[in-house]
Write a protein that holds these residues in place. Structure first.
Motif, mmCIF file in Angstrom:
data_model
loop_
_atom_site.group_PDB
_atom_site.id
_atom_site.type_symbol
_atom_site.label_atom_id
_atom_site.label_comp_id
_atom_site.label_asym_id
_atom_site.label_seq_id
_atom_site.Cartn_x
_atom_site.Cartn_y
_atom_site.Cartn_z
ATOM 1 N N ASP A 45 32.075 -7.574 0.055
ATOM 2 C CA ASP A 45 32.046 -8.970 0.470
ATOM 3 C C ASP A 45 30.629 -9.531 0.416
ATOM 4 O O ASP A 45 29.633 -8.801 0.497
ATOM 5 N N PHE A 46 30.533 -10.848 0.298
ATOM 6 C CA PHE A 46 29.246 -11.514 0.110
ATOM 7 C C PHE A 46 28.286 -11.235 1.254
ATOM 8 O O PHE A 46 27.096 -10.976 1.043
ATOM 9 N N GLY A 47 28.780 -11.285 2.499
ATOM 10 C CA GLY A 47 27.910 -11.093 3.652
ATOM 11 C C GLY A 47 27.274 -9.711 3.677
ATOM 12 O O GLY A 47 26.079 -9.560 3.957
ATOM 13 N N THR A 48 28.073 -8.686 3.371
ATOM 14 C CA THR A 48 27.540 -7.320 3.339
ATOM 15 C C THR A 48 26.542 -7.159 2.201
ATOM 16 O O THR A 48 25.478 -6.552 2.366
ATOM 17 N N ASP A 49 26.870 -7.710 1.041
ATOM 18 C CA ASP A 49 25.968 -7.626 -0.105
ATOM 19 C C ASP A 49 24.623 -8.273 0.233
ATOM 20 O O ASP A 49 23.554 -7.691 -0.045
ATOM 21 N N LEU A 50 24.657 -9.442 0.845
ATOM 22 C CA LEU A 50 23.419 -10.129 1.211
ATOM 23 C C LEU A 50 22.631 -9.324 2.239
ATOM 24 O O LEU A 50 21.403 -9.189 2.136
ATOM 25 N N LEU A 51 23.343 -8.767 3.221
ATOM 26 C CA LEU A 51 22.676 -7.975 4.250
ATOM 27 C C LEU A 51 21.971 -6.767 3.640
ATOM 28 O O LEU A 51 20.817 -6.472 3.958
ATOM 29 N N LEU A 52 22.645 -6.079 2.725
ATOM 30 C CA LEU A 52 22.060 -4.886 2.110
ATOM 31 C C LEU A 52 20.818 -5.217 1.282
ATOM 32 O O LEU A 52 19.896 -4.410 1.171
ATOM 33 N N ARG A 53 20.782 -6.410 0.717
ATOM 34 C CA ARG A 53 19.656 -6.808 -0.133
ATOM 35 C C ARG A 53 18.460 -7.323 0.659
ATOM 36 O O ARG A 53 17.372 -7.484 0.097
ATOM 37 N N THR A 54 18.655 -7.601 1.939
ATOM 38 C CA THR A 54 17.582 -8.222 2.718
ATOM 39 C C THR A 54 17.154 -7.397 3.927
ATOM 40 O O THR A 54 16.330 -7.855 4.717
ATOM 41 N N LEU A 55 17.671 -6.194 4.074
ATOM 42 C CA LEU A 55 17.323 -5.375 5.225
ATOM 43 C C LEU A 55 15.883 -4.892 5.166
ATOM 44 O O LEU A 55 15.373 -4.559 4.097
ATOM 45 N N PRO A 56 15.244 -4.803 6.323
ATOM 46 C CA PRO A 56 13.907 -4.196 6.370
ATOM 47 C C PRO A 56 14.023 -2.679 6.219
ATOM 48 O O PRO A 56 15.132 -2.132 6.215
ATOM 49 N N PRO A 57 12.905 -1.976 6.108
ATOM 50 C CA PRO A 57 12.949 -0.511 5.977
ATOM 51 C C PRO A 57 13.738 0.138 7.119
ATOM 52 O O PRO A 57 13.676 -0.297 8.269
ATOM 53 N N VAL A 58 14.482 1.174 6.772
ATOM 54 C CA VAL A 58 15.315 1.881 7.750
ATOM 55 C C VAL A 58 14.446 2.837 8.561
ATOM 56 O O VAL A 58 13.714 3.654 7.982
ATOM 57 N N PRO A 59 14.507 2.772 9.892
ATOM 58 C CA PRO A 59 13.700 3.692 10.691
ATOM 59 C C PRO A 59 14.277 5.100 10.689
ATOM 60 O O PRO A 59 15.469 5.303 10.448
ATOM 61 N N ALA A 60 13.427 6.065 10.966
ATOM 62 C CA ALA A 60 13.895 7.434 11.154
ATOM 63 C C ALA A 60 14.558 7.553 12.512
ATOM 64 O O ALA A 60 14.416 6.688 13.378
ATOM 65 N N GLY A 61 15.332 8.618 12.696
ATOM 66 C CA GLY A 61 15.981 8.842 13.977
ATOM 67 C C GLY A 61 17.428 8.395 13.974
ATOM 68 O O GLY A 61 18.064 8.284 12.925
ATOM 69 N N GLU A 62 17.961 8.116 15.162
ATOM 70 C CA GLU A 62 19.365 7.765 15.322
ATOM 71 C C GLU A 62 19.565 6.268 15.072
ATOM 72 O O GLU A 62 18.918 5.422 15.695
ATOM 73 N N VAL A 63 20.464 5.933 14.149
ATOM 74 C CA VAL A 63 20.853 4.547 13.922
ATOM 75 C C VAL A 63 22.374 4.495 13.886
ATOM 76 O O VAL A 63 23.044 5.527 13.736
ATOM 77 N N ILE A 64 22.935 3.305 14.018
ATOM 78 C CA ILE A 64 24.392 3.206 14.097
ATOM 79 C C ILE A 64 24.904 2.007 13.316
ATOM 80 O O ILE A 64 24.300 0.938 13.323
ATOM 81 N N ASP A 65 26.000 2.224 12.599
ATOM 82 C CA ASP A 65 26.742 1.166 11.904
ATOM 83 C C ASP A 65 28.070 1.030 12.639
ATOM 84 O O ASP A 65 28.923 1.909 12.552
ATOM 85 N N VAL A 66 28.223 -0.053 13.374
ATOM 86 C CA VAL A 66 29.427 -0.246 14.184
ATOM 87 C C VAL A 66 30.458 -1.022 13.379
ATOM 88 O O VAL A 66 30.202 -2.125 12.910
ATOM 89 N N GLY A 67 31.625 -0.436 13.246
ATOM 90 C CA GLY A 67 32.652 -1.004 12.396
ATOM 91 C C GLY A 67 32.293 -0.729 10.950
ATOM 92 O O GLY A 67 32.163 -1.626 10.130
ATOM 93 N N CYS A 68 32.152 0.555 10.626
ATOM 94 C CA CYS A 68 31.582 0.959 9.335
ATOM 95 C C CYS A 68 32.484 0.679 8.144
ATOM 96 O O CYS A 68 32.006 0.634 7.008
ATOM 97 N N GLY A 69 33.797 0.519 8.360
ATOM 98 C CA GLY A 69 34.684 0.336 7.225
ATOM 99 C C GLY A 69 34.598 1.512 6.277
ATOM 100 O O GLY A 69 34.506 2.666 6.691
ATOM 101 N N TYR A 70 34.594 1.231 4.979
ATOM 102 C CA TYR A 70 34.549 2.346 4.012
ATOM 103 C C TYR A 70 33.127 2.825 3.735
ATOM 104 O O TYR A 70 32.921 3.691 2.893
#
Length: 205
Positions: A45-70
């Motif tokens: 979907d467009f919103g996810t595609d846009l989010l993935l293209r504009t995210l800042p660097p991913v930090p190390a350690g524990e992170v969470i994707d809530v409602g991960c879908g596929y």
């Protein structure tokens, strides 16, 4: 057309119809299996595609994707930083199965799929990611973000965590209404015990 309620159902009854898609970003390209009963069947979907293209660097350690879908967000975040452990959380078991298989195929070995109540207590998340469905209203947004409730320490799943990167204005508005401090691309609050269905939370995914 599949009702969005299927996305928040532990075991969707809609007939399975798998379709494989390819996610192509500036730094990554990988395939994902999708299915009916899981959000964005057959496409990113467009919103996810846009989010993935504009995210800042991913930090190390524990992170969470809530409602991960596929797994589009969780896998992207995991591949961008192998030193992050990415909790891919969803109430939908069909989604969790897809996410686990997609992560294995993509080589994202730092993805951990889990139902909401399986997330261990006491985790401090360095970042939170979520992309609820674009038509989400308050009811769906509340299902999408059960981990964010700074007002109920009795249900706490972790210490106050890092920024939450959200892919839906409806979720940001709902959180602001609960008293969270909301900034562009960030929501500051307490991560708390899930209360049921998960929509989609993304911080780097």
């Amino acid at each position: 057309m599949v009702s969005q309620d299927h996305y928040f159902t532990p075991d969707p009854t809609v007939a399975s119809r798998p379709r494989t898609i390819r996610v192509t970003l500036a730094d990554l390209s990988f395939e994902l299996d999708t299915d009916r009963g899981v959000f964005a069947h057959g496409h990113l979907d467009f919103g996810t595609d846009l989010l993935l293209r504009t995210l800042p660097p991913v930090p190390a350690g524990e992170v969470i994707d809530v409602g991960c879908g596929y797994g589009a967000i969780a896998i992207t975040v995991a591949l961008r930083n192998p030193d992050a452990r990415v909790w891919a959380v969803d109430v939908n078991r069909r989604a969790l199965d897809l996410c686990a298989r997609n992560a294995e195929r993509a080589g994202a070995r730092n993805v951990v799929t889990a139902e909401p109540d399986a997330v261990p207590g006491g985790i401090r998340f360095a970042a939170v990611y979520s992309k609820p469905t674009g038509q989400a209203r308050q009811r769906r947004a509340s299902r999408a973000a059960p981990h964010l409730d700074r007002t109920d320490p009795a249900r706490s799943r972790g210490d106050p965590g890092g920024p939450a990167h959200l892919g839906a204005d409806s979720l940001a508005g709902w959180l602001a209404g609960l008293g969270h401090r909301v900034r562009t691309g960030q929501v500051e609050g307490r991560l708390s015990r899930p209360r049921g269905a998960c929509g989609r939370l993304n911080s780097a995914s």
